[in-house]
Design a protein around this motif. Structure first.
Motif, PDB file in Angstrom:
ATOM      1  N   THR A 229      -0.091 -32.536  43.517  1.00 51.56           N
ATOM      2  CA  THR A 229       0.570 -33.973  43.567  1.00 51.56           C
ATOM      3  C   THR A 229       0.911 -34.196  42.253  1.00 51.56           C
ATOM      4  O   THR A 229       1.672 -35.106  42.089  1.00 51.56           O
ATOM      5  N   GLN A 230      -0.377 -33.889  41.891  1.00 51.15           N
ATOM      6  CA  GLN A 230      -0.173 -34.532  39.908  1.00 51.15           C
ATOM      7  C   GLN A 230       1.946 -33.842  39.273  1.00 51.15           C
ATOM      8  O   GLN A 230       2.470 -35.087  38.877  1.00 51.15           O
ATOM      9  N   THR A 231       1.360 -32.983  39.579  1.00 53.05           N
ATOM     10  CA  THR A 231       2.784 -32.418  39.346  1.00 53.05           C
ATOM     11  C   THR A 231       4.000 -33.364  40.261  1.00 53.05           C
ATOM     12  O   THR A 231       4.789 -33.129  39.284  1.00 53.05           O
ATOM     13  N   LYS A 232       3.832 -32.768  40.888  1.00 52.32           N
ATOM     14  CA  LYS A 232       5.355 -33.165  41.850  1.00 52.32           C
ATOM     15  C   LYS A 232       5.635 -35.316  41.609  1.00 52.32           C
ATOM     16  O   LYS A 232       6.264 -35.202  41.031  1.00 52.32           O
ATOM     17  N   LEU A 233       4.409 -35.886  41.516  1.00 51.84           N
ATOM     18  CA  LEU A 233       4.697 -37.065  41.128  1.00 51.84           C
ATOM     19  C   LEU A 233       5.081 -37.518  39.585  1.00 51.84           C
ATOM     20  O   LEU A 233       5.822 -38.241  39.544  1.00 51.84           O
ATOM     21  N   ASN A 234       4.301 -36.367  38.898  1.00 47.52           N
ATOM     22  CA  ASN A 234       4.934 -36.475  37.099  1.00 47.52           C
ATOM     23  C   ASN A 234       6.328 -36.562  37.494  1.00 47.52           C
ATOM     24  O   ASN A 234       7.467 -36.701  36.542  1.00 47.52           O
ATOM     25  N   LYS A 235       6.986 -35.360  38.132  1.00 51.03           N
ATOM     26  CA  LYS A 235       8.453 -34.560  37.949  1.00 51.03           C
ATOM     27  C   LYS A 235       9.389 -36.347  38.404  1.00 51.03           C
ATOM     28  O   LYS A 235       9.945 -36.210  37.862  1.00 51.03           O
ATOM     29  N   ALA A 236       8.466 -36.602  39.694  1.00 56.52           N
ATOM     30  CA  ALA A 236       9.377 -38.025  40.623  1.00 56.52           C
ATOM     31  C   ALA A 236       9.930 -38.480  39.190  1.00 56.52           C
ATOM     32  O   ALA A 236      10.756 -39.668  38.984  1.00 56.52           O
ATOM     33  N   LEU A 237       8.729 -39.368  38.669  1.00 57.25           N
ATOM     34  CA  LEU A 237       8.483 -40.485  37.498  1.00 57.25           C
ATOM     35  C   LEU A 237       9.499 -40.159  36.378  1.00 57.25           C
ATOM     36  O   LEU A 237      10.300 -41.372  35.994  1.00 57.25           O
ATOM     37  N   LYS A 238       9.908 -38.905  36.055  1.00 54.49           N
ATOM     38  CA  LYS A 238      10.592 -38.456  35.210  1.00 54.49           C
ATOM     39  C   LYS A 238      11.812 -39.269  35.482  1.00 54.49           C
ATOM     40  O   LYS A 238      13.020 -39.361  35.038  1.00 54.49           O
ATOM     41  N   ALA A 239      12.357 -38.284  37.038  1.00 52.82           N
ATOM     42  CA  ALA A 239      13.748 -39.035  37.459  1.00 52.82           C
ATOM     43  C   ALA A 239      13.811 -40.419  37.661  1.00 52.82           C
ATOM     44  O   ALA A 239      14.943 -40.671  37.431  1.00 52.82           O
ATOM     45  N   LEU A 240      12.464 -40.786  38.403  1.00 51.13           N
ATOM     46  CA  LEU A 240      12.775 -42.348  38.108  1.00 51.13           C
ATOM     47  C   LEU A 240      13.253 -43.766  36.575  1.00 51.13           C
ATOM     48  O   LEU A 240      14.121 -44.072  36.510  1.00 51.13           O
ATOM     49  N   LYS A 241      12.692 -42.713  35.572  1.00 47.90           N
ATOM     50  CA  LYS A 241      13.172 -43.340  34.144  1.00 47.90           C
ATOM     51  C   LYS A 241      14.234 -42.987  34.133  1.00 47.90           C
ATOM     52  O   LYS A 241      15.140 -44.315  33.834  1.00 47.90           O
ATOM     53  N   ASN A 242      15.005 -42.071  34.255  1.00 48.55           N
ATOM     54  CA  ASN A 242      15.892 -41.446  34.472  1.00 48.55           C
ATOM     55  C   ASN A 242      17.071 -41.755  34.644  1.00 48.55           C
ATOM     56  O   ASN A 242      18.330 -42.077  34.321  1.00 48.55           O
ATOM     57  N   ASP A 243      16.905 -41.799  35.784  1.00 49.69           N
ATOM     58  CA  ASP A 243      18.511 -42.154  36.703  1.00 49.69           C
ATOM     59  C   ASP A 243      18.027 -44.412  36.530  1.00 49.69           C
ATOM     60  O   ASP A 243      18.455 -44.764  37.531  1.00 49.69           O
ATOM     61  N   GLY A 244      16.700 -44.936  36.008  1.00 49.32           N
ATOM     62  CA  GLY A 244      16.754 -46.146  35.775  1.00 49.32           C
ATOM     63  C   GLY A 244      16.419 -47.008  36.829  1.00 49.32           C
ATOM     64  O   GLY A 244      16.330 -48.319  36.972  1.00 49.32           O
ATOM     65  N   THR A 245      15.362 -46.293  37.946  1.00 46.54           N
ATOM     66  CA  THR A 245      14.675 -47.164  39.060  1.00 46.54           C
ATOM     67  C   THR A 245      14.247 -47.589  38.238  1.00 46.54           C
ATOM     68  O   THR A 245      13.624 -49.056  38.762  1.00 46.54           O
ATOM     69  N   LEU A 246      12.753 -47.353  37.606  1.00 45.15           N
ATOM     70  CA  LEU A 246      11.753 -47.575  36.767  1.00 45.15           C
ATOM     71  C   LEU A 246      12.011 -48.731  36.526  1.00 45.15           C
ATOM     72  O   LEU A 246      11.702 -50.464  36.062  1.00 45.15           O
ATOM     73  N   LYS A 247      13.188 -48.586  35.392  1.00 52.72           N
ATOM     74  CA  LYS A 247      13.701 -50.171  34.772  1.00 52.72           C
ATOM     75  C   LYS A 247      14.285 -50.811  36.037  1.00 52.72           C
ATOM     76  O   LYS A 247      13.732 -52.585  35.348  1.00 52.72           O
ATOM     77  N   LYS A 248      15.065 -51.015  37.051  1.00 52.03           N
ATOM     78  CA  LYS A 248      15.312 -51.928  37.808  1.00 52.03           C
ATOM     79  C   LYS A 248      14.102 -53.009  38.515  1.00 52.03           C
ATOM     80  O   LYS A 248      14.371 -53.437  38.126  1.00 52.03           O
ATOM     81  N   LEU A 249      13.232 -51.602  39.069  1.00 50.18           N
ATOM     82  CA  LEU A 249      11.754 -52.547  39.699  1.00 50.18           C
ATOM     83  C   LEU A 249      11.530 -53.776  38.454  1.00 50.18           C
ATOM     84  O   LEU A 249      11.065 -54.601  38.769  1.00 50.18           O
ATOM     85  N   GLY A 250      11.184 -53.015  36.735  1.00 46.54           N
ATOM     86  CA  GLY A 250      10.650 -53.908  35.712  1.00 46.54           C
ATOM     87  C   GLY A 250      10.969 -55.273  36.105  1.00 46.54           C
ATOM     88  O   GLY A 250      10.309 -56.281  35.989  1.00 46.54           O
ATOM     89  N   LYS A 251      12.878 -55.403  35.552  1.00 46.11           N
ATOM     90  CA  LYS A 251      13.726 -56.294  36.100  1.00 46.11           C
ATOM     91  C   LYS A 251      13.055 -57.432  36.841  1.00 46.11           C
ATOM     92  O   LYS A 251      13.675 -58.235  37.084  1.00 46.11           O
ATOM     93  N   LYS A 252      13.114 -56.366  38.488  1.00 45.78           N
ATOM     94  CA  LYS A 252      12.933 -57.029  39.114  1.00 45.78           C
ATOM     95  C   LYS A 252      11.581 -57.988  39.231  1.00 45.78           C
ATOM     96  O   LYS A 252      11.868 -58.991  39.989  1.00 45.78           O
ATOM     97  N   TYR A 253      10.770 -57.688  39.005  1.00 41.09           N
ATOM     98  CA  TYR A 253       9.381 -58.528  39.522  1.00 41.09           C
ATOM     99  C   TYR A 253       8.932 -58.618  37.679  1.00 41.09           C
ATOM    100  O   TYR A 253       8.032 -59.909  37.425  1.00 41.09           O
ATOM    101  N   PHE A 254       9.319 -58.637  36.586  1.00 42.32           N
ATOM    102  CA  PHE A 254       8.749 -59.251  35.609  1.00 42.32           C
ATOM    103  C   PHE A 254      10.062 -59.581  34.687  1.00 42.32           C
ATOM    104  O   PHE A 254       9.644 -59.813  33.579  1.00 42.32           O
ATOM    105  N   GLY A 255      11.490 -58.914  34.477  1.00 42.56           N
ATOM    106  CA  GLY A 255      12.620 -59.594  33.786  1.00 42.56           C
ATOM    107  C   GLY A 255      12.321 -59.195  32.764  1.00 42.56           C
ATOM    108  O   GLY A 255      13.371 -58.704  32.280  1.00 42.56           O
ATOM    109  N   LYS A 256      11.569 -57.257  32.894  1.00 40.98           N
ATOM    110  CA  LYS A 256      11.601 -56.943  31.571  1.00 40.98           C
ATOM    111  C   LYS A 256      11.455 -55.227  32.033  1.00 40.98           C
ATOM    112  O   LYS A 256      10.780 -55.390  33.471  1.00 40.98           O
TER     113      LYS A 256
END
Length: 261
Positions: A229-256
């Motif tokens: 599970t750790q390996t799969k989620l790390n791979k997924a988080l990397k993809a979410l960072k690369n495609d801008g999803t994490l950035k988008k969610l950060g701005k949605k809740y915190f403005g950055k």
């Protein structure tokens, strides 16, 4: 003497064998389905990370990141809510597969559990009423004062480290309530939590008295034995960072973007 009809016995044996195979097949199918579902444990009362909106929907930064990572990793998603002090115990009891609730990476926790890659960077702040703010110039000033904190949180340990007295609570809302009622001097928590709170309640008499420079990293908490599970989620988080999803969610809740230092 009773005669035994072995033809009947043989027939019964075949029927039982067939039934056993059928049950085994069902069990295998069920287990396979379960293994493809990621059960997420979260608090549900910890805005803006995990809470219920006006429509009573479970939302928040951690909730959305966890769901996005699970789906990216190919899992079906199930979410279970529990009080903070019960979350880690629930993980141990296999009530869920991960905890997504701003769990800070500490050496003590790393000895017992696995963490995913970091998806939030933050630092601690001492929160109190405006009239009391001048009494806090550093964490050393926590000594001898009462702070409302959830019992096993990283911030509770910080308060104890500097000699503060803990008034145990169940969640963030109770922490703040005790401060505003003058039942505790303050509470130590995340600056991001405070900023979200002030956006929703701009007139609340709660201020940052002192902001620490320490950087805390948060990730999904995972059982030590569950490296898959750790390996799969790390791979997924990397993809979410690369495609801008994490950035988008950060701005949605915190403005950055809070997924980077």
């Amino acid at each position: 003497m009773v005669a035994i009809d072995f033809t009947v016995v043989k027939g019964i044996g075949i029927a039982l064998l067939a039934g056993g195979l059928l049950l085994t097949g069902c069990s295998a199918s069920s287990n396979k389905s379960d293994s493809n579902t990621l059960v997420i444990g979260t608090e549900g009362t910890f805005a803006p990370f995990s809470y219920h909106n006006d429509k009573d929907q479970l939302v928040g930064y951690d909730v959305e990141v966890a769901k996005a990572a699970a789906k990216k990793a190919g899992y079906k998603v199930e979410v279970k809510e529990a009080k903070w002090d019960s979350l880690i115990a629930g993980l141990d009891a296999k009530q869920y597969d991960i905890v997504a609730n701003q769990v800070t990476k500490t050496d003590e926790r790393k000895e017992k559990y696995l963490f995913s890659d970091t998806y939030t960077y933050s630092h601690p702040a001492v929160l109190t009423k405006k009239e009391n703010a001048s009494a806090i110039k550093s964490f050393d000033d926590l000594k001898g004062k009462k702070f409302s904190q959830t019992g096993t949180s990283n911030y509770s340990k910080l308060v104890q480290q500097y000699g503060g007295e803990i008034v145990s609570t169940n969640d963030w809302n109770e922490n703040v309530s005790l401060v505003l009622q003058n039942r505790t001097f303050g509470t130590v928590n995340d600056t991001l939590t405070y900023l979200d709170y002030k956006q929703k309640k701009p007139n609340a008499d709660l201020v940052i008295a002192y902001e620490g420079t320490e950087t805390y990293e948060q990730g999904f908490l995972i059982r030590k034995s569950d490296k898959t599970t750790q390996t799969k989620l790390n791979k997924a988080l990397k993809a979410l960072k690369n495609d801008g999803t994490l950035k988008k969610l950060g701005k949605k809740y915190f403005g950055k973007d809070v997924s980077v230092k």
